[in-house]
Enzyme design. Structure first.
Site, PDB file in Angstrom:
ATOM      1  N   LYS A  65      10.692  19.477  19.104  1.00 48.33           N
ATOM      2  CA  LYS A  65      11.628  20.576  19.357  1.00 48.33           C
ATOM      3  C   LYS A  65      11.913  20.682  20.861  1.00 48.33           C
ATOM      4  CE  LYS A  65      10.909  24.676  17.400  1.00 48.33           C
ATOM      5  NZ  LYS A  65      12.021  25.298  16.656  1.00 48.33           N
ATOM      6  N   TYR A  75       2.299 -15.084   1.360  1.00 51.69           N
ATOM      7  CA  TYR A  75       2.995 -14.177   0.450  1.00 51.69           C
ATOM      8  C   TYR A  75       2.089 -13.032   0.011  1.00 51.69           C
ATOM      9  CZ  TYR A  75       0.421 -16.312  -3.432  1.00 51.69           C
ATOM     10  OH  TYR A  75      -0.577 -16.737  -4.268  1.00 51.69           O
ATOM     11  N   ARG A 135       7.834  29.606  20.315  1.00 56.50           N
ATOM     12  CA  ARG A 135       7.792  28.756  19.110  1.00 56.50           C
ATOM     13  C   ARG A 135       6.919  27.533  19.327  1.00 56.50           C
ATOM     14  NH1 ARG A 135      13.123  29.241  16.131  1.00 56.50           N
ATOM     15  NH2 ARG A 135      14.306  30.688  17.388  1.00 56.50           N
ATOM     16  N   CYS A 158      -3.219 -11.023  -4.170  1.00 54.94           N
ATOM     17  CA  CYS A 158      -2.749 -10.509  -5.455  1.00 54.94           C
ATOM     18  C   CYS A 158      -3.477  -9.253  -5.879  1.00 54.94           C
ATOM     19  CB  CYS A 158      -2.819 -11.579  -6.537  1.00 54.94           C
ATOM     20  SG  CYS A 158      -4.502 -12.112  -6.876  1.00 54.94           S
ATOM     21  N   HIS A 179      -8.202   0.791 -14.422  1.00 55.79           N
ATOM     22  CA  HIS A 179      -7.407  -0.004 -15.334  1.00 55.79           C
ATOM     23  C   HIS A 179      -6.071   0.669 -15.644  1.00 55.79           C
ATOM     24  CE1 HIS A 179      -6.274  -1.649 -19.243  1.00 55.79           C
ATOM     25  NE2 HIS A 179      -6.681  -2.766 -18.664  1.00 55.79           N
ATOM     26  N   SER A 195      -5.894 -17.147  -3.062  1.00 56.45           N
ATOM     27  CA  SER A 195      -5.219 -15.871  -3.289  1.00 56.45           C
ATOM     28  C   SER A 195      -6.280 -14.778  -3.189  1.00 56.45           C
ATOM     29  CB  SER A 195      -4.564 -15.862  -4.667  1.00 56.45           C
ATOM     30  OG  SER A 195      -3.983 -14.597  -4.886  1.00 56.45           O
ATOM     31  N   ARG A 215      16.856  18.138  15.228  1.00 59.61           N
ATOM     32  CA  ARG A 215      15.794  17.169  14.932  1.00 59.61           C
ATOM     33  C   ARG A 215      16.284  16.215  13.845  1.00 59.61           C
ATOM     34  NH1 ARG A 215      11.782  21.453  11.935  1.00 59.61           N
ATOM     35  NH2 ARG A 215      13.227  22.006  10.295  1.00 59.61           N
ATOM     36  N   GLY A 243       7.291  24.671   9.171  1.00 59.78           N
ATOM     37  CA  GLY A 243       6.684  25.886   8.630  1.00 59.78           C
ATOM     38  C   GLY A 243       5.170  25.962   8.716  1.00 59.78           C
ATOM     39  N   MET A 249       3.173  25.896  11.517  1.00 56.91           N
ATOM     40  CA  MET A 249       2.615  26.650  12.654  1.00 56.91           C
ATOM     41  C   MET A 249       3.425  27.930  12.862  1.00 56.91           C
ATOM     42  SD  MET A 249       1.542  23.616  15.224  1.00 56.91           S
ATOM     43  CE  MET A 249       3.038  22.682  15.070  1.00 56.91           C
TER      44      MET A 249
HETATM   45  C1  PEP Z   1      -8.610  -8.585  -7.496  1.00 57.78           C
HETATM   46  O1  PEP Z   1      -9.817  -8.524  -7.686  1.00 57.78           O
HETATM   47  O2  PEP Z   1      -8.055  -8.183  -6.460  1.00 57.78           O
HETATM   48  C2  PEP Z   1      -7.726  -9.112  -8.545  1.00 57.78           C
HETATM   49  C3  PEP Z   1      -6.430  -9.270  -8.334  1.00 57.78           C
HETATM   50  O3  PEP Z   1      -8.266  -9.347  -9.749  1.00 57.78           O
HETATM   51  P1  PEP Z   1      -8.621  -8.220 -10.839  1.00 57.78           P
HETATM   52  O4  PEP Z   1      -8.043  -6.926 -10.362  1.00 57.78           O
HETATM   53  O5  PEP Z   1      -8.031  -8.677 -12.112  1.00 57.78           O
HETATM   54  O6  PEP Z   1     -10.114  -8.226 -10.842  1.00 57.78           O
END
Ligand code: PEP
Ligand code: MG
Length: 904
Positions: free
Chosen positions: A29, A882, A99, A862, A471, A795, A349, A108, A110
């Protein structure tokens, strides 16, 4: 005193001691006020006390640095000179506002005090000079009320009643039979002031301060102190704003929007913050002060009406808005006041906006040559893209639900989007109800792989337990399913088919709504709206040319693709998921969890036979049933992915996850297998493990039962050869999980190579392929050079790597991790954002060792972190090739990767 350790920074009359680059010191501000003054925008004069003073104040038990008193007095003198009024002068008093204003806006959170400098004497001077006693006393009673609340701490006793001064005001209005404050007379206001003061005296045992300087120091202390109030602390935790930054204090001459009908106050945005549309957007109130607009005491009017009411001020405001947007090169949120037809700007702002508005404004500003493509890419929060893809709750419906007290609780925002449906507690019911055309929400204490079909059939998934890599969360994200996980307030009673939160009970079939973008769970139904982008890309129910949102999205994503260095693949186990991923421009599959295929249709029976077989012959018999099914799955995925790489992981989870649990399941299986129930039950018991995540899983399964790896390799290569023969060019990458030593990978590799050669020979055709491994154990990182001799790619499985590096169970840590994060023991949930110092250090070791041993070793990630913006930035920095994430996070990953490349 040098410019950098000044205790005040003045602005006014076209000159300012600060500028827009001094945000850290002057707050957003403050920096805005200084900059606007410099470029000729009409800003009431004032000064800023920098954030450094707030830090001093917090560290020194609310004391100020030496010299602040004098600096404030000098700065006030300057203001008095500019305006020709004196602070505390009974004839022509200068009134000020005090202010807060931190580096990042914390709307909002402070405190603020307005109309400061009024007392029983100065109010008379104001009444005479303004020729408006009602206005003078209105300002005075507002000041007393605000000061009592903010500085003196006069609050209501409980959450259901208004504060004592508001009660007095409401009482007066009721007695006078009026509805609005504007209907009160000058005498009413005068009476209110003295009633307020005696209430303050009786409640707090002290007088309201009459000396304007006492008032000023009280307000400065309160505003600095408000940096550490509960709201502000919670906000900073939510938005990761460091606690040590501190707020600045802006002291500024008051201008009045409540002096009569030639006065107004309002807020405008230079573009529509909901849609991004380039239109003058905002609202105002005639004869009002700023807080009336925010507090919703009266309904404000659209800014366009101002053109009719005060055309000169409107035109000037419009010109200034254009100037400010051009100057700051960003959509602005502007507060203004009109005092007797004179326009004053009190704040500018960067405006907050929805995900779509953010994208649209960035793209439009490139078109308008205000910013470059690179800047545009940096202006959109990657996670905001989610809002474009998910069904969303109708905003009004959600607000109504909240107001009606239908919010049941909050869990983790595990799978974004909005879902509304009827409660079912079992996967089979979800499937059955869904096939009858019912929309359902699958509510579980926690989910297991058995629930996959139920999850698929449900609109959304709600669990009482589990974290972000539980999961439920993981599968839901991959399916693009709305999911709220770990909503601990829920008590789910499967036997009674009921879900309880405190006194509220919902039963099977009752409606429930979950917001996977915020974690909120509501009782009852809330209307949802579909995403246009999905209609274009997936359902193909909308022509791309007819979707404005899609046009913007696709143009923006093209820029991201041109900028990023990281590849983006997807985690997908089914052809339909692969199709979604391709629609979003995935460059391959980074993880196909083959075990997920085992749950489809009646395969589970064959899998169970395989696990419970007495010997290799029995296992092979069962595997032979699975082979054609897996082959078809792989074929389906290869077909969709064309010549892009498809990383297929051999069986990973502990076998007992697939076993029958209920008596009926055991009895049924015993009959199919021709064994007696007791023997089968014994076998099931023998397979149970105390710590399955560290037990007989991963490559250990393929090593104990090589025929499993063999069958999977055969399915992969036969599928690939068939397609190759049809003229396609599939590219499998076979990935061995949970490897901790070179020898483990070697043994599995030998099997895969042999089966590949056999298949190719049988088909008389060659298929290119790679064999590699997941790096998901600390040991694998430490011996990555040896492993690299066997692996053509790595990976990183950062879910397991986090679990094993931190010694934190990914299934159980959700119970205590939130409190770890809350108390600062961990900066973030390490299952959400990579623990860069720990897990990240192991990754760096593995990368260095792996690449040293094998040039050109392909490396990706992954784990779930592959779709999280800060983790993606980290992956870019450490040189991965990747990231692989669930299909619906591809756009987020691409943008994060582009931003990482630009920030380098
Ligand atoms: C991991 O462990 O990061 C993975 C991709 O395998 P999972 O989650 O299936 O154990
Ligand atoms: Mg793993």
């Amino acid at each position: 005193m040098t410019a950098n350790n000044r205790l005040t920074y003045s602005f006014g009359e076209g000159k300012a001691q600060g500028n827009t680059g001094m945000r850290d010191l002057l707050g957003g501000k403050g920096a805005g006020l200084h900059e606007m003054t410099r470029i000729g925008v009409p800003v009431p004069p004032g000064f800023t006390i920098p954030t450094s003073v707030c830090r001093y104040f917090s560290l020194h038990h609310r004391r100020y640095p030496n010299g602040l008193n004098k600096a404030v007095a000098d700065a006030l003198r300057k203001m008095e000179k500019h305006l020709g009024r004196r602070f505390g002068d009974p004839v022509n008093p200068l009134l000020i506002s005090v202010r807060s204003g931190a580096r990042e806006s914390m709307p909002g959170m402070m405190d603020t005090v307005l109309n400061l400098g009024l007392n029983d004497l100065t109010v008379e001077g104001l009444a005479v000079r303004s020729k408006n006693p009602r206005f003078a006393y209105d300002s005075y009673r507002r000041f007393v009320q605000m000061y009592a609340d903010v500085v003196m701490g006069l609050k209501s006793n409980d959450r259901t009643t208004a504060d004592p001064l508001t009660q007095i005001l409401d009482g007066k209005k009721a007695r006078r039979g009026i509805r609005y404050d504007t209907e009160l007379t000058a005498d009413d206001m005068r009476e209110l002031v003295s009633e307020y003061k005696s209430e303050i005296k009786s409640r707090l045992g002290k007088e309201f301060p009459e000396d304007p300087y006492d008032q000023l120091w009280g307000a400065i202390g309160a505003v600095f102190g408000s940096w550490n109030n509960d709201r502000a602390v919670a906000y900073r935790e939510l938005y990761r704003i460091p606690h040590h930054w501190g707020t600045a204090v802006n002291v500024q001459a008051m201008v009045f929007g409540n002096l009569g009908d030639r006065c107004a106050t309002g807020v405008t945005f230079t573009r529509d913050p909901a849609t991004g549309d380039r239109r003058f957007y905002g609202e105002f109130l005639v004869n009002a002060q700023g807080e009336d607009v925010v507090a919703g005491i009266r309904t404000p009017r659209s800014i366009i009406e101002l053109k009719r009411v005060m055309p000169t001020a409107f035109n000037k405001l419009r010109r200034i808005c254009k100037l400010l947007e051009k100057h700051f090169r960003e959509m602005q949120d502007i507060e203004f006041t009109i005092e007797d037809d004179n326009l004053w700007v009190l704040q500018t702002r960067t405006g907050k906006r929805t995900g779509f508005a953010s994208l649209r404004i960035a793209v439009d500003m490139v078109k308008e040559r205000i910013i470059s493509k690179q800047e545009a890419l940096l202006r959109v929060e990657p996670d905001q893209l989610n809002q474009l893809l998910r069904p969303i709750f109708d905003l009004q419906g959600k607000e109504n639900a909240q107001q009606e007290g239908r919010l049941l609780g909050r869990g983790l925002a595990a799978g974004p989007g909005a879902a509304t449906g009827r409660i079912v507690f079992h996967a089979e019911d979800a499937v059955a109800w869904n096939s009858r055309g019912e929309r359902v929400i699958l509510c579980r204490i926690e989910t297991s792989p058995d629930d996959i079909r139920g999850m698929d059939a449900a609109q959304g998934v709600l669990t009482a337990r589990g974290g972000m890599t539980s999961h439920a969360a993981l599968v839901a994200r991959q399916m693009g399913k709305v999911c709220v996980a770990g909503c601990e307030a829920l008590q789910i009673d499967y036997a009674d088919r009921a879900l309880r939160v405190d006194q509220t009970e919902l039963r099977e079939g009752d409606w429930i709504s979950i917001d996977g973008s915020t974690g909120a769970v509501f009782r009852g139904e809330i209307q949802t709206l579909p995403s246009e982008i999905l209609q274009v890309l997936l359902n193909r129910s909308l022509d791309a040319r007819h979707s404005n949102i899609y046009q913007y999205f696709s143009k923006f994503m093209k820029w991201a693709d041109q900028t990023r260095k990281l590849g983006v693949r997807t985690n997908a186990d089914q052809p339909d998921q692969a199709a979604i991923a391709r629609a979003f421009g995935s460059e391959g599959i980074g993880l196909c969890r083959t075990e997920h295929m085992f749950f489809q249709g009646d395969r589970i029976q064959a899998v169970r036979e395989m696990i419970l077989a007495d010997d290799e012959t029995g296992r092979r018999r069962a595997l032979a049933k699975l082979l054609p099914m897996q082959r078809e799955d792989f074929k389906g995925i290869f077909e969709i992915m064309g010549s892009l790489p498809v990383t297929i992981r051999t069986l990973d989870p502990p076998l007992h996850e697939f076993l029958p649990k209920t008596n009926t399941e055991i009895e049924e299986l015993a009959e199919v297998m021709g064994v007696d129930v007791g023997t089968l039950r014994n076998k099931v018991n023998v397979l149970q493990e105390f710590n399955p995540m560290l037990g007989h899983r991963g490559c250990r399964l393929g090593i104990s039962y090589p025929e499993i790896t063999e069958m999977q390799a055969q399915a992969i290569f036969e599928a690939a050869c068939e397609l190759r023969r049809e003229g396609q060019n599939p590219f499998p990458e076979i990935m061995i999980p949970l490897v901790g030593s070179r020898q483990e990978l070697h043994e599995q590799r030998v099997i895969v190579d042999r089966v590949a050669a056999e298949a190719m020979k049988a088909f008389g055709i060659k298929v290119r392929y790679l064999i590699g491994t997941m790096i998901e154990l600390p040991r694998a990182c430490m011996v990555a050079d040896e492993i690299a001799e066997e692996a053509e790619f790595f990976s990183f499985g950062t879910n397991d790597l986090t679990q094993t590096c931190l010694g934190l169970s990914r299934d159980d840590a959700g119970k205590f991790l939130p409190s770890y994060v809350l108390h600062g023991l961990l900066p973030d949930d390490p299952f959400v954002s990579i623990d860069q110092d720990g897990v990240g250090a192991l990754m760096r070791i593995a990368i260095a060792k792996g690449r040293r041993r094998r040039k050109g070793l392909e490396m990706g990630i992954c784990g779930e972190h592959g779709g999280e913006p800060r983790s993606i930035e980290f992956c870019h920095r450490i040189g991965l090739d990747y990231v692989s994430c669930s299909p619906y996070r591809i756009a987020i990953a691409k943008l994060s990767a582009a931003q990482a490349a630009l920030r380098k």
